[in-house]
Design a protein around this motif. Structure first.
Motif, short mmCIF file in Angstrom:
data_model
loop_
_atom_site.label_atom_id
_atom_site.label_comp_id
_atom_site.label_asym_id
_atom_site.label_seq_id
_atom_site.Cartn_x
_atom_site.Cartn_y
_atom_site.Cartn_z
N LEU A 156 4.05 -6.98 -44.90
CA LEU A 156 3.46 -5.99 -45.81
C LEU A 156 3.82 -6.84 -47.32
O LEU A 156 3.01 -6.41 -48.22
CB LEU A 156 4.19 -4.80 -45.66
N ARG A 239 -4.69 -4.78 -42.18
CA ARG A 239 -3.80 -3.99 -42.71
C ARG A 239 -3.75 -2.69 -41.80
O ARG A 239 -4.53 -2.03 -41.63
CB ARG A 239 -4.23 -3.61 -44.20
N ILE A 242 -1.63 3.14 -42.68
CA ILE A 242 -0.04 3.71 -43.43
C ILE A 242 -0.04 5.08 -43.72
O ILE A 242 1.11 5.57 -43.91
CB ILE A 242 0.23 2.82 -44.57
N ASP A 243 -1.39 5.72 -43.44
CA ASP A 243 -1.27 6.85 -43.22
C ASP A 243 -1.09 8.10 -42.04
O ASP A 243 -1.14 8.87 -42.06
CB ASP A 243 -3.00 7.72 -43.77
N TRP A 361 7.43 8.89 -48.46
CA TRP A 361 6.06 8.31 -47.92
C TRP A 361 5.13 9.28 -48.36
O TRP A 361 3.90 8.84 -48.82
CB TRP A 361 6.33 8.29 -46.39
N ARG A 365 2.02 8.35 -50.97
CA ARG A 365 0.39 8.35 -50.42
C ARG A 365 -0.27 9.31 -51.43
O ARG A 365 -1.51 8.96 -51.95
CB ARG A 365 0.33 8.78 -49.06
N GLU A 418 1.06 1.94 -52.98
CA GLU A 418 0.69 1.69 -51.76
C GLU A 418 1.62 1.13 -50.86
O GLU A 418 1.95 0.95 -49.73
CB GLU A 418 -0.68 0.90 -51.71
N ALA A 422 3.85 1.79 -47.47
CA ALA A 422 3.70 0.96 -46.58
C ALA A 422 5.25 0.42 -46.12
O ALA A 422 5.46 0.45 -44.82
CB ALA A 422 2.99 -0.40 -46.69
N GLN A 423 6.11 0.25 -46.94
CA GLN A 423 7.44 0.16 -46.62
C GLN A 423 7.98 1.34 -46.05
O GLN A 423 8.57 1.18 -44.95
CB GLN A 423 8.26 -0.43 -47.79
N TRP A 425 6.35 3.58 -44.29
CA TRP A 425 5.83 3.73 -43.11
C TRP A 425 6.43 2.69 -42.19
O TRP A 425 6.53 3.07 -41.13
CB TRP A 425 4.31 3.35 -43.26
N ALA A 426 6.61 1.55 -42.40
CA ALA A 426 7.48 0.45 -41.56
C ALA A 426 8.74 1.30 -41.16
O ALA A 426 9.02 0.95 -39.88
CB ALA A 426 7.54 -0.69 -42.19
N ASN A 429 7.70 4.12 -38.74
CA ASN A 429 6.94 4.20 -37.77
C ASN A 429 7.80 3.10 -36.68
O ASN A 429 7.48 3.10 -35.42
CB ASN A 429 5.94 3.35 -37.90
#
Length: 447
Positions: A156, A239, A242-243, A361, A365, A418, A422-423, A425-426, A429
């Motif tokens: 990412l 990509r 990430i939502d 997060w 967003r 964003e 994304a970070q 999210w990583a 997730n």
């Protein structure tokens, strides 16, 4: 009539040409395959799979688990019997010195000694190693999650560095057009040299920011290369969304989040450590009953005397049990409590960190959506209006450059938000390895 030497040389020359053509074809095929492999796009899922396949840490955990399983099998067995060979009562003085058969007390002895470890103690020893194997597998899950998370972060980082570089590249082209426009108006007598210099300064600022982004892009590629090797140089695509997360935020409140994180790999490792400590405590409790040792000896004397057999039993005397066995049991029970407390503290830490990360997060967003929905369109409109006013002679080049600079900043800030989302999210997730089912179902977007 054809020449004989020429007739013989033609087939040989044909074979050489065919070999040359085959070699060139093979080289071209290998080169084309290598070129395709280098140029093939790399998705996040492919990068994670490649990182897992390249990891030696996971192989090491498999070896550790296999070693513990072998030790568990060995621990279930009785100790090896001991062969005892010796000579008793050998005379060393007098007329019969060093004689093995003259004195009736001299005996050559052969015996076996066996420690009779109780079956429950052997079972507990085996279970202790089995818990070690379980811990090694739990460590493998933890490492898998970390590898997938760190690979995703590196992927990412490079993806968004390239996206920001693309924004600057687009704006650089606009800045060059602004320089041409400023020079044209200056030559036409409608502008000033200061406008030309301001446009060139704006281009220099963009180039400086691009240089900084290029450094970040190179560093991100190096970090990705640590996980996937040469594939880090391939273009990226696909990509992730990430939502969405792998667990359902709509049904995950504060209490259920704690129950969810009980299955976190790091918590699971501490849970296995607690089981190991409990197995050691159970074994210390079993050690309060000593193991017996049985010994059988055959004693051979001289030909004038009869042979003999001796049987013996050895039992350890726990004469200071209060300071030995009881102390050892107390230490093992304290280790169990220590493991429980460390696990509970780790669970609280992860709970707090995860709740904060979920909030960050969601906030990133929401802010990104605000940029895309409101701020960037307004900046674009402002830039168009400033450019139209400049062309109509109602505004200076400074107004155009300021509007475009603000638009660049807003676009980069939106990408930074964003990237930040994304970070987060990583991290969220990949709390668990993708190869394992999450404790809850696939998530929905925030309501």
């Amino acid at each position: 009539m054809p020449d004989a030497g020429h007739t013989q040389s033609c087939p040989r020359g044909g074979r050489e040409r065919r070999r040359l053509v085959a070699a060139v074809t093979l080289i071209l095929a290998v080169w084309s395959q290598g070129a395709l492999a280098v140029d093939a796009p790399l998705s996040l899922a492919e990068a994670q799979g490649l990182a897992l396949a390249r990891s030696r840490q996971l192989v090491a955990q498999d070896a550790g688990a296999a070693a513990s399983q072998d030790l568990a099998v060995a621990a279930r067995q009785l100790p090896d019997p001991v062969l005892r060979v010796g000579v008793d009562n050998l005379p060393v003085t007098g007329t019969d010195r060093y004689s093995l058969s003259s004195d009736f007390m001299t005996m050559r002895r052969v015996g076996l000694m066996q420690e009779l470890t109780r079956s429950d103690k052997r079972r507990l020893r085996a279970e202790r190693f089995e818990r070690e194997a379980d811990k090694a597998l739990a460590e493998k899950d933890r490492l898998s999650a970390e590898i997938e998370r760190d690979t995703a972060l590196a992927w990412l980082d490079r993806y968004y560095a390239e996206a920001m570089m693309a924004v600057l590249t687009e704006q650089r082209a606009q800045a060059k057009l602004a320089i041409e426009a400023a020079e044209g108006t200056y030559r036409g007598g409608r502008g000033s040299q200061a406008d030309v210099l301001a446009a060139r300064v704006a281009l220099g600022v963009i180039d400086d920011r691009a240089s900084e982004l290029d450094r970040k892009l190179q560093n991100a590629t190096v970090r990705l290369e640590r996980w996937v090797g040469a594939a880090a140089r391939q273009p990226l695509f696909g990509r992730p969304d990430i939502d969405k997360l792998r667990f359902d935020l709509a049904t995950l409140d504060t209490s259920s989040l704690g129950a969810h994180l009980v299955h976190h790999p790091e918590i699971a490792v501490l849970g296995k450590q607690e089981q190991i400590a409990q197995a050691e405590a159970d074994l210390a409790k079993a050690n309060e009953k000593p193991d017996w040792t049985v010994e059988v000896n055959y004693l051979h004397r001289g030909p004038a005397f009869s042979d003999m057999v001796s049987v013996g039993v050895s039992v350890p005397l726990q004469w200071d049990r209060r300071n030995r066995q009881d102390r050892e049991l107390a230490a093992k029970l304290a280790a169990v409590e220590q493991a429980k407390d460390e696990r509970e503290e780790m669970l609280r830490q992860h709970l707090g960190e995860t709740r904060a990360m979920i909030n960050e997060w969601q906030n990133d967003r929401e802010r990104r959506q605000r940029y895309e929905r409101e701020l960037i369109p307004l900046a674009v409109q402002r830039g168009s209006a400033a450019l139209a006013a400049y062309r109509g002679g109602k505004a200076g080049i400074g107004d155009v450059l300021s509007a475009r600079r603000d638009e660049i900043d807003l676009r980069l800030q939106a990408l930074q938000l964003e990237a930040s989302a994304a970070q987060r999210w990583a991290y969220l997730n990949f709390l668990y390895p993708s190869t394992k089912s999450m404790p809850t179902t696939v998530s929905t977007e925030r309501k």
